[in-house]
Design a protein around this motif. Structure first.
Motif, PDB file in Angstrom:
ATOM      1  N   ASN A 363       0.828  -1.205   0.000  1.00  0.00           N
ATOM      2  CA  ASN A 363       0.000   0.000   0.000  1.00  0.00           C
ATOM      3  C   ASN A 363       0.866   1.260   0.000  1.00  0.00           C
ATOM      4  OD1 ASN A 363      -2.283  -1.600   0.067  1.00  0.00           O
ATOM      5  ND2 ASN A 363      -2.590  -1.403   2.281  1.00  0.00           N
ATOM      6  N   PHE A 364       1.965   1.214   0.752  1.00  0.00           N
ATOM      7  CA  PHE A 364       2.886   2.351   0.786  1.00  0.00           C
ATOM      8  C   PHE A 364       3.522   2.579  -0.579  1.00  0.00           C
ATOM      9  CE2 PHE A 364       7.122   4.130   1.316  1.00  0.00           C
ATOM     10  CZ  PHE A 364       6.886   5.231   2.134  1.00  0.00           C
ATOM     11  N   SER A 369       4.264   5.691  -5.381  1.00  0.00           N
ATOM     12  CA  SER A 369       4.515   5.679  -6.826  1.00  0.00           C
ATOM     13  C   SER A 369       3.426   6.410  -7.593  1.00  0.00           C
ATOM     14  CB  SER A 369       4.637   4.239  -7.337  1.00  0.00           C
ATOM     15  OG  SER A 369       3.464   3.502  -7.065  1.00  0.00           O
ATOM     16  N   SER A 370       2.170   6.346  -7.096  1.00  0.00           N
ATOM     17  CA  SER A 370       1.073   7.017  -7.800  1.00  0.00           C
ATOM     18  C   SER A 370       1.169   8.527  -7.681  1.00  0.00           C
ATOM     19  CB  SER A 370      -0.277   6.543  -7.255  1.00  0.00           C
ATOM     20  OG  SER A 370      -0.399   6.877  -5.886  1.00  0.00           O
ATOM     21  N   GLU A 374       5.408  10.562 -14.172  1.00  0.00           N
ATOM     22  CA  GLU A 374       5.474   9.361 -15.010  1.00  0.00           C
ATOM     23  C   GLU A 374       6.905   8.891 -15.230  1.00  0.00           C
ATOM     24  OE1 GLU A 374       3.390   9.884 -18.626  1.00  0.00           O
ATOM     25  OE2 GLU A 374       1.425  10.133 -17.688  1.00  0.00           O
ATOM     26  N   ASP A 375       7.860   9.814 -15.235  1.00  0.00           N
ATOM     27  CA  ASP A 375       9.245   9.421 -15.496  1.00  0.00           C
ATOM     28  C   ASP A 375       9.998   9.118 -14.195  1.00  0.00           C
ATOM     29  OD1 ASP A 375       9.249  11.977 -14.540  1.00  0.00           O
ATOM     30  OD2 ASP A 375      10.730  12.756 -15.965  1.00  0.00           O
ATOM     31  N   HIS A 376       9.248   8.938 -13.110  1.00  0.00           N
ATOM     32  CA  HIS A 376       9.868   8.658 -11.813  1.00  0.00           C
ATOM     33  C   HIS A 376      10.562   7.296 -11.841  1.00  0.00           C
ATOM     34  CE1 HIS A 376      10.473   8.621  -7.510  1.00  0.00           C
ATOM     35  NE2 HIS A 376       9.824   7.477  -7.413  1.00  0.00           N
ATOM     36  N   SER A 381      10.904   4.486  -5.434  1.00  0.00           N
ATOM     37  CA  SER A 381       9.724   4.090  -4.650  1.00  0.00           C
ATOM     38  C   SER A 381       9.952   2.758  -3.956  1.00  0.00           C
ATOM     39  CB  SER A 381       8.498   4.005  -5.563  1.00  0.00           C
ATOM     40  OG  SER A 381       8.166   5.269  -6.078  1.00  0.00           O
ATOM     41  N   VAL A 382      10.591   1.804  -4.639  1.00  0.00           N
ATOM     42  CA  VAL A 382      10.867   0.504  -4.025  1.00  0.00           C
ATOM     43  C   VAL A 382      11.828   0.672  -2.857  1.00  0.00           C
ATOM     44  CG1 VAL A 382      11.904  -1.761  -4.389  1.00  0.00           C
ATOM     45  CG2 VAL A 382      10.386  -0.804  -6.120  1.00  0.00           C
TER      46      VAL A 382
END
Length: 399
Positions: A363-364, A369-370, A374-376, A381-382
């Motif tokens: 969930n985190f 990430s959301s 878009e180019d993240h 995030s991981v």
């Protein structure tokens, strides 16, 4: 004489008062300890994430975190998930639902568990873990497939892309589930051998048998390319009593690899049944695995002391041993837990009470990430998500 007698009475009275007072104090202390002991011995389980100081601070090649913000990044592979000359990878796990018809789970188990804004009963809780297992695999290895081995009596409410439910007859009681897991693995490999005999030219698919409470955070299919000569792979840790963990077993999908892995697991099953049935609910499979490995005179147990992959011939099978530190990392159990999380970690194993942490981690990741562009870089995030795991892993949760 009368004075002497009175003095003796006085001494006896004082002594009696002293012992009576001491006895009552001891009884009171004992009663207090009976009240406090349950709280002292049984660690409280939390129904929310509890962050603590992340292990590995300042150590090289370890994830460094400030809260849930990663100060460096884990090393996510960018290569294709296709391996071994055009073959793919299928993850295989065993899963069943106990004492429930999934059609009426809403009316059962009123004691619900809340994660975030979602309320789960026991069946829904288990399904949430299974779906999170699938989510992580599809994130890290979107070209891979998943096979769920289950009791024919279980009707799983599972409709996911690239996921197949495969029924295997057996005994799926809680006390025998670990035993049944090995039997189901063997039955699945026998089926794959039959498929190869009917279609000898079919495309090779390698298999990774795992527990359903793991998160694959990087491409593990690379082991089939990097180490070309093994038939099956096991994960190990520096633990004298239980150095092998059964939560990750890789099998090369060639007919020879499948056959040798099947024979190896049949030997493990035989040892399990004859030596470790008292540990059938937990640990019996790992003890049997270790017995099979160490029974071969050429094997040197000291090789478990170093977290480096190595190959051994065990009963005619070429067995690759992979460090849990990378392929089966568990907070806070397993080798390396006090030294943080390695930057090349590929699999996180949420054993025992860490199931809540597994769902919360997904969930985190979704929320972080959301909210990104878009180019993240997904590895950011991981890595942040793994900081959450690293900081929460020592806590006992209510799953």
């Amino acid at each position: 004489m009368i004075v002497c007698f009175g003095w003796r009475q006085f001494l006896l009275f004082v002594t009696l008062v002293f012992f009576l007072t001491h006895f009552l104090s001891v009884m009171e202390l004992h009663q207090d300890s009976n009240v406090k002991d349950p709280h002292q011995k049984k660690q409280k389980k939390f129904n929310h994430l509890v962050l603590g100081p992340p292990a590995g601070e300042g150590l090289p090649n370890r994830l460094q975190c400030k809260g849930t913000k990663a100060l460096n990044k884990i090393q996510i592979s960018t290569s294709s998930n296709i391996s071994n000359g055009g073959g793919g990878v299928s993850f295989v796990t065993i899963f069943t639902v106990y004492n429930s018809s999934v059609d009426d789970v809403k009316s059962r188990d009123a004691a619900a568990t809340i994660v975030g804004r979602v309320s789960y009963n026991k069946v829904e809780r288990s399904m949430a873990v299974l779906n999170t297992f699938i989510n992580f695999i599809q994130l890290a290895m979107p070209e891979s497939n998943m096979v769920i081995l289950t009791d024919p009596a279980s009707r799983l409410p599972l409709k996911r892309n690239r996921v197949t439910v495969y029924s295997v007859q057996g005994e799926y009681s809680r006390d025998k589930l670990m035993l049944q897991r090995i039997r189901s693995y063997i039955a699945f490999l026998e089926k794959k051998l039959e498929d190869h005999s009917r279609e000898p030219t079919q495309k090779i698919t390698n298999f990774i048998f795992t527990d359903s409470d793991i998160a694959v955070v990087d491409d593990v299919a690379q082991i089939f390319n990097k180490y070309e000569n093994f038939h099956l792979a096991l994960t190990f840790r520096n633990n004298k009593q239980q150095p092998l963990n059964s939560g990750f077993i890789a099998v090369r999908g060639t007919p020879d690899g499948i056959l040798r892995a099947k024979v190896f697991l049949e030997e493990v099953l035989n040892v399990y049944v004859t030596k470790y049935m008292k540990a059938s609910r937990m640990l019996g499979d790992q003890l049997a695995l270790y017995w099979v490995v160490k029974s071969h005179t050429s094997f040197d147990e000291k090789t478990f002391n170093k977290a480096e992959p190595f190959l051994e011939e065990i009963g005619g099978a070429s067995v690759l041993f992979l460090p849990c530190l990378v392929y089966n990392w568990t907070p806070p159990e397993g080798a390396g837990q006090f030294h943080g999380m390695p930057l090349n970690v590929k699999v996180v194993h949420f054993k025992g009470s860490r199931k809540r942490l597994m769902i919360e981690s997904w969930n985190f990741f979704k929320s972080s990430s959301s909210s990104s562009t878009e180019d993240h870089d997904v590895s950011v995030s991981v890595s942040d998500m793994l900081c959450l795991v690293l900081s929460s892993g020592r806590t006992k949760y209510d799953f």
